[in-house]
Design an enzyme around this catalytic site. Structure first.
Site, PDB file in Angstrom:
ATOM      1  N   ASN A 241      20.205   7.242  -6.524  1.00  0.00           N
ATOM      2  CA  ASN A 241      21.413   7.692  -5.817  1.00  0.00           C
ATOM      3  C   ASN A 241      21.557   9.211  -5.814  1.00  0.00           C
ATOM      4  O   ASN A 241      22.175   9.779  -4.918  1.00  0.00           O
ATOM      5  CB  ASN A 241      22.666   7.039  -6.405  1.00  0.00           C
ATOM      6  CG  ASN A 241      22.783   7.226  -7.900  1.00  0.00           C
ATOM      7  OD1 ASN A 241      22.051   6.598  -8.660  1.00  0.00           O
ATOM      8  ND2 ASN A 241      23.713   8.071  -8.336  1.00  0.00           N
TER       9      ASN A 241
ATOM     10  N   HIS B 279      27.116   1.142 -15.977  1.00  0.00           N
ATOM     11  CA  HIS B 279      27.186   0.779 -14.558  1.00  0.00           C
ATOM     12  C   HIS B 279      27.269  -0.728 -14.353  1.00  0.00           C
ATOM     13  O   HIS B 279      27.836  -1.197 -13.365  1.00  0.00           O
ATOM     14  CB  HIS B 279      25.966   1.338 -13.812  1.00  0.00           C
ATOM     15  CG  HIS B 279      26.001   2.814 -13.610  1.00  0.00           C
ATOM     16  ND1 HIS B 279      27.010   3.451 -12.925  1.00  0.00           N
ATOM     17  CD2 HIS B 279      25.146   3.790 -13.999  1.00  0.00           C
ATOM     18  CE1 HIS B 279      26.781   4.752 -12.901  1.00  0.00           C
ATOM     19  NE2 HIS B 279      25.655   4.982 -13.548  1.00  0.00           N
TER      20      HIS B 279
END
Length: 338
Positions: free
Chosen positions: A165, A240
């Site tokens: 990301n 996460h």
């Protein structure tokens, strides 16, 4: 063998491309200079010469033969002095015994990334896989300078990355790394191992080009081990947590078509998770600040520390070994084809 000749100019090199007949040389110099690259063996010789000075240098070399050893030399500023030299091969059929290393999330901490890379290099893997978040920001060339500095010991080892990301649109990623197709996702075969290098930062739903490509490949290609590599974990007990869309869209595909191993990053720790016959590895300890494990009873094995995973292939089975930066064994496991 790879070595740096003292010259007053820092140089660091990465070689990429899972193509069977070409590689890309990308290197960084501490100042803007012109360089010349020579690649050769007993049956082949070619040169690439630059006309404009730069700190970042990129050259593609084609017409190579897989599983053949090649030497390279890099000289700069029209000097006869060899600044970098080494050797490499494209391991299409590397034999019954070889090793490869996997790590991820190297962004944000140059000194730790350097330590991880040096520890990996001691193992002399045939190639190195990165599970994404290579740099903090793809758009910042300073971050890429740090990447090249850290990976200097990989000068004779193929480097096979996926997009994290933090690479986002990956403009510099695609400039510095040579990968097939659209460069966002690709496949790579080394002997009995098939690697599916995915991009979970762009569409992978059932109507997407990436999903259709993946499904077609899984249906048509056979391998003793099929290994999926991407950034966001399907299962994670770190900060996460699970990636919902990976878990609901990709995992059923992996289970249906016999994927054996899934390698991811994103959570900055190590986790080994077994689910429906597939081994899922989270390896995000390449340099970024570490994340804890929320539920220690969840993973089969876990570690909050900087690390990498070395895989040893030996005549039909894989052994995975997680090492910390002091070369202590954190976890080891055996894999057999599903």
């Amino acid at each position: 063998m790879f070595f740096l000749v003292a010259s007053g100019v820092l140089m660091a090199l990465i070689i990429t491309s899972p193509a069977s007949d070409s590689v890309q040389f990308s290197w960084y110099t501490g100042e803007s200079i012109r360089c010349e690259l020579e690649v050769y063996n007993d049956d082949f010789s070619t040169q690439a010469t630059e006309s404009n000075p730069s700190k970042f240098h990129v050259h593609n070399i084609g017409e190579l033969k897989p599983d053949s050893n090649y030497h390279y030399l890099i000289r700069c500023n029209s000097s006869d002095e060899i600044m970098i030299e080494g050797s490499f091969s494209i391991p299409l059929n590397p034999g019954d015994e070889f090793e490869f290393a996997v790590y991820g999330d190297s962004r944000s901490n140059l000194s730790v990334h350097e330590k991880v890379v040096k520890t990996i290099a001691k193992k002399e893997p045939l190639f190195v896989i990165h599970t994404g978040d290579i740099v903090y920001s793809d758009n910042r060339l300073n971050d890429w300078e740090d990447f090249f500095k850290a990976t200097e010991p990989f000068g004779s080892t193929l480097f096979l990355p996926v997009i994290g990301n933090h690479e986002k649109e990956a403009r510099n990623y695609k400039a510095f790394f040579a990968l097939p197709g659209n460069e966002s996702y690709y496949s790579y075969r080394a002997g009995d191992l098939l690697f599916l290098m995915l991009n979970t930062n762009e569409r992978f739903d059932r109507y997407s080009k990436q999903y259709k490509w993946l499904k077609s490949l899984l249906k048509s290609e056979t391998a003793k081990f099929t290994i999926a590599v991407f950034h966001h974990p399907a299962f994670s007990y770190g900060s996460h947590g699970d990636s919902f869309f990976v878990k609901t869209i990709l995992v059923p595909l992996f289970e249906k078509y016999g994927v054996d191993l899934v390698l991811t990053g994103h959570d900055h720790n190590y986790q080994r998770i077994e689910h429906n016959g597939i081994t899922y590895i989270v390896t995000g300890g390449g340099g970024a600040s570490l994340y804890g494990i929320k539920d220690l009873s969840g993973p089969t094995a876990s570690f909050k520390g900087h690390h990498f995973v070395l895989f040893e292939y030996d005549s039909g089975y894989l052994k995975g070994i997680c090492y910390d930066t002091n070369e202590n064994v954190i976890d080891s496991f055996d894999l057999f084809p599903r």
